[in-house]
Design an enzyme around this catalytic site. Structure first.
Site, PDB file in Angstrom:
ATOM      1  CB  ALA A  62      39.788  55.762  38.381  1.00 45.49           C
ATOM      2  N   GLY A 108      42.581  54.638  42.022  1.00 49.80           N
ATOM      3  CA  GLY A 108      41.805  53.311  41.842  1.00 49.80           C
ATOM      4  C   GLY A 108      42.961  52.205  41.842  1.00 49.80           C
ATOM      5  CD  GLU A 111      39.718  53.243  45.709  1.00 45.46           C
ATOM      6  OE1 GLU A 111      39.008  53.697  46.396  1.00 45.46           O
ATOM      7  OE2 GLU A 111      39.792  53.712  44.485  1.00 45.46           O
ATOM      8  CD  GLU A 131      41.162  58.834  44.857  1.00 43.54           C
ATOM      9  OE1 GLU A 131      41.063  57.373  44.558  1.00 43.54           O
ATOM     10  OE2 GLU A 131      41.812  58.733  46.009  1.00 43.54           O
TER      11      GLU A 131
END
Length: 257
Positions: A62, A108, A111, A131
């Site tokens: 992300a 991200g 994911e 993370e």
């Protein structure tokens, strides 16, 4: 920032993440991805999608810089919910999405790959959810999807240490379907997508509806829906043609190609 490039070749759509240098998944890029999915849904000819990253990575995560612009807990929650909804949409999309993973699929990006239906990775790829090394946690359903593929114990280890695994390890755990060279990854993913796209679209659509039941606790509903779909599909012209072609030992000529 960033953009999603869309190309169409026959019945296969290719989506390319363009957010250098790491293909970070900003809210702008996620919105662009959602818009491209809207476009694909209007393209009735699309039967399979290849999702890849431009440059060095599939996606290294992300957009961390964007995190610093958020103020309240509700802002972070809203961002997570938006990402979750988008990735859930991908997981339940009407045609298969094949992730062509090179370099890294982290945070991200991992994911996003988990939300895809099939994953092809390069030999040098790293996959993980780092993370916790930043003092945060996965927010785009990584804590929920990863255990489905690698098991609860391995998911705990990966998430709590933040350490990525290699493509070879990912293959051993059933997280990726194939491990290939970096030069081959897009070609292999596209060839697979093309093979899928040679099939009848209504049949593909029904398979995409049925398989997710296996991930839920509602197995009984899943097998019931499978039987219903089995009956519906066998009443179609494509099914009749497929069976006849098998008997006649020839390639089927599906109407819905």
């Amino acid at each position: 920032m960033g953009a999603i490039d869309f190309t169409l070749s026959g019945n296969v759509a290719t989506l390319t993440i363009q957010s250098p240098p790491a293909n970070a998944l900003s809210s702008t890029l996620l919105n662009a991805l959602s818009e491209k999915l809207d476009l694909i849904e209007k393209e009735e000819k699309v039967k399979a999608i290849v999702l890849k990253g431009e440059g060095r990575f599939f996606s290294a995560g992300a957009d961390i810089k964007e995190f610093t612009s958020l103020q309240e807990a509700s802002d972070y929650q809203s961002l997570a919910e938006f990402g979750q909804e988008l990735f859930d949409r991908i997981e339940h999309f009407s045609v298969p999405v094949i992730a062509a993973i090179h370099g890294a699929a982290l945070g991200g990006g991992m994911e996003l790959a988990l939300a895809c239906h099939i994953r092809i990775a390069t030999e040098n790829a790293k996959l993980g959810l780092p993370e916790l090394t930043l003092g945060i946690i996965p927010g785009f359903a990584g804590t929920q999807r990863l255990p489905q593929y690698v098991g609860t114990a391995k998911a705990y280890e990966m998430i709590l240490t933040g350490e990525p695994i290699t493509a070879k390890e990912a293959y051993q755990y059933g997280l990726v379907n194939q491990v290939v060279s970096e030069e081959e990854v897009f070609e292999v993913a596209t060839t697979l997508a093309t093979k899928i796209a040679s099939k009848s679209k209504p049949t593909i659509n029904r398979i995409m509806q049925l398989v997710p039941y296996a991930k839920s606790e509602n197995f009984a509903s899943g097998v019931k829906e499978e039987a219903k779909a089995f009956g519906e599909i066998f009443g179609s012209q494509d099914a009749k043609e497929g069976v006849l072609a098998f008997i006649e030992k020839r390639k089927p000529n599906f109407i819905d190609k």
